[in-house]
Motif scaffolding. Structure first.
Motif, short mmCIF file in Angstrom:
data_model
loop_
_atom_site.label_atom_id
_atom_site.label_comp_id
_atom_site.label_asym_id
_atom_site.label_seq_id
_atom_site.Cartn_x
_atom_site.Cartn_y
_atom_site.Cartn_z
N GLY A 106 -20.79 9.13 20.35
CA GLY A 106 -19.62 9.97 20.25
C GLY A 106 -19.79 11.01 19.19
N ASN A 107 -18.79 11.87 19.08
CA ASN A 107 -18.84 12.93 18.10
C ASN A 107 -18.51 12.39 16.68
N LEU A 108 -19.10 13.02 15.69
CA LEU A 108 -18.81 12.71 14.29
C LEU A 108 -17.44 13.28 13.94
N ARG A 109 -16.62 12.47 13.42
CA ARG A 109 -15.26 12.91 13.08
C ARG A 109 -15.07 12.93 11.55
N ALA A 110 -14.23 13.83 11.10
CA ALA A 110 -13.88 13.92 9.67
C ALA A 110 -12.45 13.44 9.49
N ILE A 111 -12.27 12.47 8.62
CA ILE A 111 -10.94 11.93 8.32
C ILE A 111 -10.68 12.17 6.84
N TYR A 112 -9.50 12.71 6.52
CA TYR A 112 -9.17 13.07 5.15
C TYR A 112 -8.00 12.23 4.61
N SER A 113 -8.04 12.02 3.29
CA SER A 113 -6.89 11.43 2.60
C SER A 113 -6.72 12.18 1.28
N PRO A 114 -5.55 12.79 1.02
CA PRO A 114 -5.36 13.60 -0.19
C PRO A 114 -5.08 12.74 -1.43
N VAL A 115 -5.41 13.28 -2.58
CA VAL A 115 -5.11 12.64 -3.86
C VAL A 115 -4.95 13.73 -4.91
N THR A 116 -3.99 13.55 -5.82
CA THR A 116 -3.70 14.55 -6.86
C THR A 116 -3.80 13.92 -8.24
N VAL A 117 -4.44 14.60 -9.17
CA VAL A 117 -4.50 14.16 -10.57
C VAL A 117 -4.06 15.32 -11.45
N ASP A 118 -3.43 14.97 -12.57
CA ASP A 118 -2.94 15.97 -13.52
C ASP A 118 -3.79 15.88 -14.78
N VAL A 119 -4.74 16.76 -14.95
CA VAL A 119 -5.69 16.72 -16.05
C VAL A 119 -5.04 17.27 -17.33
N GLN A 120 -5.10 16.48 -18.42
CA GLN A 120 -4.46 16.84 -19.69
C GLN A 120 -5.47 17.44 -20.66
N GLU A 121 -4.95 18.33 -21.53
CA GLU A 121 -5.77 18.84 -22.62
C GLU A 121 -6.12 17.69 -23.57
N LEU A 122 -7.28 17.72 -24.17
CA LEU A 122 -7.72 16.69 -25.10
C LEU A 122 -6.89 16.75 -26.39
N ASP A 123 -6.30 15.61 -26.78
CA ASP A 123 -5.50 15.53 -28.01
C ASP A 123 -6.07 14.40 -28.86
#
Length: 370
Positions: A106-123
């Motif tokens: 069969g054909n190669l399929r692409a399956i996606y799952s989103p994810v979000t991160v909030d990168v902080q400034e170094l303190d």
């Protein structure tokens, strides 16, 4: 549609589904972030799924890629751990990109799952606080106010430009703290400087704190409000045993020792006061036969588990030989005028006689005029 040679499909269009989570969800710049990508071949699938690759990416850049992941029977799943770091702060919208197909073809399929991160400034922010609580010990607390782990922490105590002690402590995570206690009772100064050095990502940092010891004032007995009276050579000493310190004292015993010219009067030569609380007092009374100008009074007590013995001297030189308080004298004979042998003053008598004679002469003069 196709994307990069793979067919884009959702979980509803394919028997393969994808989920992803990030830890931490709000990483710091340069901190390693872990993404757990889970691929599942649905229970109702009628074929084995071959997972060709898993990528962690945005639309513009790729962060991580794993090839030849493996095969999944119907109802089977696998999780791949992927890590990356971010060099700039801000919200990052990523997706787990899974390429899979049926093992039977069969054909190669692409399956996606989103994810979000909030990168902080170094303190980076380590701080010190101190507390003495009136004891001989000073507790130093090191707190991580920043958002990155602080490691290799060493706290040093310095007094009069001399290092007195230092302690190593465990690593401290953000919003956590650790404490160590220094024995500062023997330091010959009340001003103590504490410093903490620590490491973040190979760089060393330092924070300092100056502390003033809140020293405890040990209990101390002093004899006050002393009143001395005498009858012959016997002296009675009354007063108050006052605790002028900041802690309670126990087993207070006040006594007059036997020395040259001083002999305690039987059992009245010592007085057991007992306990005296801080800033309080208790009365006492002593009696002795005294043939000298001063009387030593011995004061013994226990303060902060230490036994203390000292002597306080009372001046009795102003006492006369009859009953009276120190510093007082007996009243002398009055000096209002001369006295006759009967003890009556002469001047008032003479004045009275003159007044009587004058009035008598005035009466005769008035009588003769009539």
């Amino acid at each position: 549609m196709t994307f990069g040679g793979a067919t884009v499909a959702s979980a509803q269009q394919s028997a393969v589904s994808v989920s992803v989570d990030a830890s931490p969800e709000d990483p710091v710049v340069g901190e390693t972030t872990t993404f757990n990508v889970t691929v599942t071949n649905q229970e109702g699938s009628n074929s084995i799924a071959d997972v060709s690759s898993i990528m962690l990416r945005t639309n513009q850049e790729h962060y991580e890629r794993v090839e030849d992941v493996g095969s999944l029977a119907p109802g089977g799943s696998l999780t791949v751990k992927m890590t990356t770091t971010f060099e700039q702060a801000g919200q990052k919208n990523l997706k787990a990109h899974v390429s899979a197909k049926r093992a039977s073809g069969g054909n190669l399929r692409a399956i996606y799952s989103p994810v979000t991160v909030d990168v902080q400034e170094l303190d980076i922010n380590g701080g010190l606080s101190t507390a003495s609580n009136g004891s001989d010990e000073t507790t130093v607390t090191f707190t991580n106010y920043g958002n990155v782990e602080l490691s290799n922490i060493e706290i040093t105590a310095t007094a009069d430009d001399s290092v007195r002690d230092n302690r190593d402590v465990f690593d401290v995570d953000p919003d956590e703290e650790t404490s160590v206690t220094f024995d500062t009772g023997e330091y010959d100064t009340d001003i103590i400087n504490f410093s903490a050095t620590y490491t973040v990502r190979g760089e060393q940092y330092e924070t300092t704190r100056t502390a003033t010891r809140d020293q405890k004032v040990t209990g101390e007995i002093r004899l006050t409000s002393i009143d001395v009276t005498a009858s012959g050579s016997t002296v009675s000493i009354d007063g108050e045993a006052a605790n002028i310190g900041g802690t309670d004292v126990e087993s207070v015993l006040i006594s007059i020792p036997t020395t040259d010219g001083i002999t305690p009067a039987g059992g009245s030569g010592e007085y057991f006061v007992g306990s005296v609380d801080a800033s309080e007092f208790s009365t006492f009374e002593l009696t002795a036969s005294v043939e000298r100008d001063t009387v030593p009074i011995r004061v013994a007590y226990i303060a902060d588990n230490d036994r203390v013995t000292k002597t306080q001297t009372v001046d009795v030189s102003s006492l006369n030989t009859t009953t009276g308080a120190a510093g007082q004298t007996q009243p002398e004979a009055t000096s209002g005028g001369e006295q006759n042998q009967s003890g009556l003053p002469l001047l008032p008598i003479i004045f009275g006689v003159v007044l009587v004679l004058t009035l008598g002469g005035l009466g005769r003069y008035l009588w003769n005029r009539e």
